[in-house]
Write an enzyme that holds these catalytic residues in place. Structure first.
Site, short mmCIF file in Angstrom:
data_model
loop_
_atom_site.label_atom_id
_atom_site.label_comp_id
_atom_site.label_asym_id
_atom_site.label_seq_id
_atom_site.Cartn_x
_atom_site.Cartn_y
_atom_site.Cartn_z
N THR A 180 -0.35 4.36 4.99
CA THR A 180 -1.67 3.86 5.28
C THR A 180 -1.66 2.80 6.42
O THR A 180 -2.97 2.42 6.67
CB THR A 180 -2.04 3.19 4.09
N GLU A 188 -8.18 33.21 -8.78
CA GLU A 188 -8.97 32.40 -8.02
C GLU A 188 -10.37 32.58 -8.20
O GLU A 188 -11.08 31.64 -8.22
CB GLU A 188 -8.67 32.69 -6.31
N GLY A 225 0.91 -1.27 0.11
CA GLY A 225 -0.13 -0.13 0.00
C GLY A 225 0.77 1.09 0.12
O GLY A 225 1.99 1.35 0.35
P1 ADP Z 1 2.90 2.74 6.65
O1 ADP Z 1 3.99 1.98 7.31
O2 ADP Z 1 2.09 2.31 5.77
O3 ADP Z 1 3.90 3.87 5.98
P2 ADP Z 1 2.60 3.61 9.46
O4 ADP Z 1 1.90 2.20 9.70
O5 ADP Z 1 3.96 3.81 9.60
O6 ADP Z 1 2.47 3.52 7.59
O7 ADP Z 1 1.51 4.79 9.60
C1 ADP Z 1 2.03 5.92 10.11
C2 ADP Z 1 0.94 6.45 11.32
O8 ADP Z 1 -0.09 6.58 10.60
C3 ADP Z 1 0.83 5.30 12.32
O9 ADP Z 1 1.61 5.48 13.22
C4 ADP Z 1 -0.79 5.79 12.70
O10 ADP Z 1 -0.54 6.67 13.54
C5 ADP Z 1 -1.06 6.71 11.41
N1 ADP Z 1 -2.18 5.61 10.71
C6 ADP Z 1 -1.84 5.16 9.59
N2 ADP Z 1 -2.87 4.41 9.22
C7 ADP Z 1 -3.90 4.28 10.12
C8 ADP Z 1 -5.15 3.89 10.48
N3 ADP Z 1 -5.66 2.94 9.37
N4 ADP Z 1 -5.66 3.97 11.45
C9 ADP Z 1 -5.01 4.71 12.48
N5 ADP Z 1 -3.88 5.22 12.39
C10 ADP Z 1 -3.18 5.14 11.21
ZN ZN Z 2 -5.02 28.20 -10.28
#
Ligand code: ADP
Ligand code: ZN
Ligand code: MG
Length: 619
Positions: free
Chosen positions: A214, A432, A210
């Site tokens: 995410t 704008e 993903g």
């Molecule tokens: P990735 O590993 O996919 O790049 P992370 O797991 O490191 O993303 O997500 C970064 C932060 O974003 C997490 O620590 C969390 O706080 C927030 N986050 C991302 N997705 C969610 C979700 N589905 N629900 C709650 N918090 C989320």
């Molecule tokens: Zn513009």
């Protein structure tokens, strides 16, 4: 985890050895060497001394306060191995002096040197310290080098291990499909016997795929948390660094530790850094290939019934080596997509738990303003809003803090000290309003939410924000075209009003061109080509495009078709604005004066102007 302590001990050892060496050297300098080289002292009686003098056996005499040192005559070049010492009879011994004078012996009293302290420093302490220091650094370097290569198993190093992650599925909002897919793994880790009894072989690994932010890492941790097992993680980029062979050693070590801590989760973040396809035609990387081979070998080698489950995350599944995706390795693929409207609301709610919010907060509105935002972005918005509330000395976060936070995340902070000239401000206001007015006059567009002409740190001098009434999954051709017309509206307004154009529209042009291209090459929405594909997205998350194979001739035709789409849209935007020139002027003036207007204010003003116009026409 269990080897954190060892790491500390290793550090202490580094200090102990040089300290011992320094002590040893000090002893050598201060005691052993002086004693070895110092002649022995033998005590003799006073008359023996007198006899020696008269026998001419004395070379030199040192008269001290309480005793006399007698240095005997030795053969030429020989070392004095022994000196004699006798007590002084009188303090004023004229007799001795006479005797000494007569026998022609050099005599005197030793001069207490003032320099002893500096001498001691110069010749003894300094060299000792220096040697110690040099040894210390050599030792430190050596232990580091050795530790790095051979002792990885003893050091936690880059390996990140947690006994319990403390995260659960409650912390992950939305992502229900991913959660369902991961439930089985959790169940397997909690009740392995249930699966082994029936002979079911569970997947060794699952790949979380993903866009960034995410919640892939979060999900992996939540799986460990739900199953109450330890969590070992390593980032792909950390495999491929330092010395050749290190990556492979780390992989081996990671698996060794995991197996001895089973059941557990092993998480490999950014696996694309190691798992890139090996058959790239250029720029092969031996170290990476070695690491990847080791990873493949380890994954094949270990017995999944022991309860080790490997999760990996990537946002570039397209570049992964096929061998990794084979059954028995990462044979499960779990998509972790950007959240939709409901998902965004849920994520906002999860993060709003930790922040004091006013009761009047409407997270739905915020979610609607942030299509395409990732979980990480949304978390950021909540935090930014909380910071703003503190800055404004509020006790709870209010809706306007959240809205301001959205703008900051989308467009950057307001640049208060950036001053636009009066003329520039007029141009931006018209630009704008041009967007907003074209949008308002077309039927397949999203409502205007906000218009601002306060410059932002992102470089935007102003912007018009449109917010969808509802989440859209399908977009019609009419909507796409209207969208391009709205993008053209800014530049069109400049052209109509000022008879000249500015650089301010570059972002609009870029977006319009992109949309026009996709219309033709991906969505089959052109009159010239129709239902045909020329390009596809190689990566659903990054905007890489894979050019299909088509002739130069076709490429030229595509370019011409794009130009046609855009110029038609531009003309149509210009027509709309020319027909509404008086409204355009009045609205631009309102925006110029207020700098910020909401969508509602804009629509109310527009409706008022329209009614006004109708009345004057009727009269
Ligand atoms: P990735 O590993 O996919 O790049 P992370 O797991 O490191 O993303 O997500 C970064 C932060 O974003 C997490 O620590 C969390 O706080 C927030 N986050 C991302 N997705 C969610 C979700 N589905 N629900 C709650 N918090 C989320
Ligand atoms: Zn513009
Ligand atoms: Mg991550």
């Amino acid at each position: 985890m269990n080897n954190l302590g060892k790491d500390n001990k290793n550090k202490k050892n580094i200090y102990i050895i040089p300290i011992l060496v320094a002590i040893f050297l000090a002893l050598m300098y201060f005691w052993f060497i002086p004693n070895l080289t110092k002649p022995a002292v033998e005590e003799i009686s006073y008359n023996q001394f007198k006899d020696m003098l008269s026998d001419g056996k004395v070379k030199e005499v040192d008269i001290d306060v309480y005793y006399i040192d007698i240095i005997p005559k030795v053969e030429k070049d020989a070392r004095v191995t022994k000196i004699y010492r006798t007590g002084r009879l009188y303090l004023d011994d004229k007799e001795i002096v006479d005797l000494l004078d007569k026998s022609g012996v050099t005599y005197g009293s030793p001069i207490q040197s003032d320099n002893t302290l500096t001498e001691v420093l110069m010749y003894i302490i300094l060299p000792t310290l220096l040697t110690g220091a040099i040894l210390f650094f050599i030792m430190k370097k050596m232990t580091k080098g050795i530790g790095g290569v051979m002792d990885f198993g003893k050091k936690t190093g880059k390996l990140y291990a947690e006994k319990s992650t403390g995260k659960t599925f409650d912390d992950v909002a939305g992502q229900d499909e991913a959660k369902t897919a991961l439930f089985e793994i959790i169940d397997f880790l909690s009740h392995p016997a249930k699966y082994t009894a029936i002979g079911a072989r569970l997947p060794k690994g699952a790949l979380l795929v993903g866009p960034p932010g995410t919640g892939k890492t979060l999900l992996a941790k939540a799986v460990a948390g739900e199953a109450k097992v330890p969590f070992f993680s390593l980032s792909g980029s950390e495999f491929v660094e330092l010395f050749v062979g290190m990556g492979a050693a780390r992989v081996r070590d990671l698996f060794k530790q995991a197996v001895s801590n089973a059941p557990c989760i092993v998480f490999i973040d950014e696996i694309d850094a190691v798992g890139k396809s090996r058959d790239e035609s250029f720029g092969g990387n031996d170290e990476r290939e070695q690491t990847l081979n080791q990873l493949l070998a380890e994954m094949d080698g270990f017995d999944s019934s022991k309860g080790v489950v490997i999760l990996a995350a990537t946002n570039r599944p397209d570049v992964l080596d096929r061998a990794l995706l084979r059954p028995g390795r990462f044979d499960r693929r779990i998509n972790v997509d950007l959240p939709d409207q409901d998902g965004r609301v849920a994520i906002l709610k999860v993060h709003a738990r930790d922040v004091k919010m006013s009761d009047k907060i409407d997270l739905d509105v915020i979610a609607r303003q942030t299509p395409g935002a990732s979980g990480a972005d949304l978390e950021n918005i909540i935090n930014e809003a909380a910071l703003r509330a503190v800055r404004e000395r509020k006790t709870v976060v209010e809706q306007d803090n959240l809205e301001a936070a959205v703008e900051v995340i989308l467009a950057g902070e307001e640049r208060k000290n950036k001053v636009l000239s009066d003329k520039e401000k007029h141009i931006v206001a018209y630009h704008e309003i041009g967007h907003a007015l074209v949008s308002a006059r077309l039927s397949n567009t999203e409502p205007v939410h906000k218009i601002t002409i306060i410059p932002r740190t992102s470089g935007a001098l102003g912007y018009t924000m449109q917010v969808a009434k509802e989440e859209k999954n399908l977009i019609s051709k009419e909507e796409v075209l209207d969208n391009i017309k709205v993008l053209c509206g800014g530049r069109a307004a400049e052209e109509i009003v000022f008879k000249s154009i500015t650089t301010g529209a570059s972002n609009d042009i870029q977006r319009a061109t992109e949309i026009a291209r996709e219309m033709i090459t991906q969505y089959g929405m052109s009159d010239e080509f129709g239902f045909i594909n020329f390009e596809s997205k190689t990566n659903a998350f990054l905007s890489d495009r894979l050019k299909g194979s088509y002739s130069e001739e076709t490429a030229r035709k595509i370019d011409a078709a794009m130009q046609k789409v855009i110029s038609e849209c531009y003309e149509s935007a210009k027509t709309i604005l020319s027909e509404n020139r008086d409204v355009l002027d009045k609205l631009a003036d309102v925006l110029y004066k207020k700098e910020n207007i909401t969508g509602d204010e804009f629509m109310a003003e527009l409706r008022f102007l329209d009614e006004d116009k109708k009345e004057t026409e009727n009269q």
